[in-house]
Enzyme design. Structure first.
Site, mmCIF file in Angstrom:
data_model
loop_
_atom_site.group_PDB
_atom_site.id
_atom_site.type_symbol
_atom_site.label_atom_id
_atom_site.label_comp_id
_atom_site.label_asym_id
_atom_site.label_seq_id
_atom_site.Cartn_x
_atom_site.Cartn_y
_atom_site.Cartn_z
ATOM 1 N N SER A 1 0.788 -1.239 0.000
ATOM 2 C CA SER A 1 0.000 0.000 0.000
ATOM 3 C C SER A 1 0.816 1.284 0.000
ATOM 4 O O SER A 1 0.255 2.372 -0.137
ATOM 5 C CB SER A 1 -0.958 0.013 1.199
ATOM 6 O OG SER A 1 -0.245 0.043 2.421
ATOM 7 N N LYS B 1 -5.799 4.567 8.426
ATOM 8 C CA LYS B 1 -4.708 5.359 7.848
ATOM 9 C C LYS B 1 -5.015 6.851 7.869
ATOM 10 O O LYS B 1 -4.118 7.668 8.097
ATOM 11 C CB LYS B 1 -4.412 4.878 6.431
ATOM 12 C CG LYS B 1 -3.840 3.466 6.416
ATOM 13 C CD LYS B 1 -3.439 3.014 5.031
ATOM 14 C CE LYS B 1 -2.759 1.642 5.117
ATOM 15 N NZ LYS B 1 -2.240 1.173 3.821
#
EC number: 3.4.21.53
Length: 365
Positions: free
Chosen positions: A257, A302
């Protein structure tokens, strides 16, 4: 004993019993929470995250932070009280254990897989960034992994270059599976390869390996559900040769990611001027060699982690926009991204202050 005292004692004992039961009862769940965030333009553990040699680099300011998610380990046994606490906590997320560790994966297997994905994301980030700069990169299809106990074991090896399958030239990793599955299980398939050692020697000498070998393998039957297909037991990937050295120094991180943010950091260091304008930008997203940005897991973790460190803008994969927009931390602006080219354009808008033109995330997109 007075009735009131007896009632309080019974209630206390019942509460203690429930708490003990909650501690002793294990539940099949795992926990996700915001993890560390690292500026790809800066230092980590005393050294630059991005180290480029053999090419002129330029000063950078601001932040292009990659973000992470903490997860409980595969062998961690969560108890009922921990699960309830996690469900009630705003910044944490409780998910079924199999969501994070499908098919009974061990901690070691998961760590290895994450490390491989992280390594591949670094390579794709380099390719995507250099493509935006018009810098050519040599690429070829390789054997990425060989599954133990399958027909390919001891015949093909990680790093072997796959030139052709049954005489048909291989141009992309997906070509390999397509050509193998044209066969029925039990039929023979011929791989034309350059062995990994010979390829490594050629790359080191800055030459092109030309000597090839034909390897014949008898296909087996897949063990997945649905229509059975022919397999040999490998996964194909891509390897590259870069015209100069780009090292990404970041340990204890796994998964794919961070690809987008690595690519942007590389691009910023290799171009004059300041891409962020000194702003604090964070983000996430996988990236492929063509610069396409893909979705990731744990987006809400996140964004929380990024905002807690001071991020003002968050580059968000288009496929994660709807989820991220449902619970965006106050003061953080989500920016919808489909490709690295989009992200570079968005950063230039942020730099110039033209933020009204930034593509937005909504709960419907």
């Amino acid at each position: 004993m007075p009735r009131r005292t007896a009632t309080m004692l019974a209630s206390t004992l019942m509460l203690i019993a429930l708490l003990c039961a909650g501690v002793l009862i294990n539940v099949p769940y795992a926990e996700m929470s915001p993890g560390p965030t690292v500026n790809t333009l800066g230092d980590h553990d005393g050294e630059p995250v991005l180290q480029i040699t053999g090419r002129k680099t330029y000063p950078t300011t601001g932040h292009l932070n990659m973000t992470t998610v903490r997860v409980t380990s595969a062998d961690y046994n969560m108890n009922l009280i921990e699960a309830v606490y996690g469900w009630l906590a705003h910044d944490d997320k409780i998910v079924p254990h199999d969501t994070l560790y499908p098919d009974g994966k061990t901690e070691q297997q998961s760590t290895q897989e994450n490390a491989e994905e992280f390594s591949q994301s670094q390579e794709s980030a380099k390719v995507a960034a250099l493509d935006q700069l018009g810098v050519p990169v040599k690429s070829w299809v390789i054997v990425s992994t060989v599954v133990k106990g399958t027909p390919a074991e001891n015949k093909l090896h990680a790093g072997d270059v796959i030139k052709a399958v049954d005489g048909t030239t291989v141009k992309q990793p997906d070509d390999v599976a397509k050509l193998v599955t044209k066969h029925k299980p039990g039929e023979k398939v011929v791989f034309t390869i350059v062995p990994a050692k010979e390829q490594a020697a050629a790359v080191k000498a800055n030459k092109t390996a030309t000597a090839t070998k034909n390897i014949t393998i008898t296909t087996a039957t897949s063990d997945d559900t649905g229509t059975k297909r022919a397999i040999v037991g490998i996964s194909a990937g891509t390897d590259h040769t870069f015209p100069f050295t780009i090292d990404i120094k970041l340990a204890d991180v796994g998964g794919p990611s961070a690809g987008l943010m690595f690519a942007l950091g590389i691009y910023d260091k290799l171009t004059p001027g300041d891409l962020t304008g000194g702003k604090f930008v964070a983000g996430t997203g996988t990236i492929d060699d063509d610069g396409k940005v893909g979705p990731i897991g744990g987006i809400s973790m996140k964004t929380v982690g990024a905002r807690s460190k001071g991020a003002q803008y968050f580059l968000t994969p288009a496929d994660n926009c709807a989820e991220a927009a449902k619970d965006t931390p106050s003061g953080l602006r989500l920016v919808k991204v489909n490709t690295i080219k989009d992200a570079i354009s968005d950063l230039k808008l942020i730099n110039s202050g033209k933020t009204d033109d930034l593509p937005k995330c909504s709960t419907k997109s």
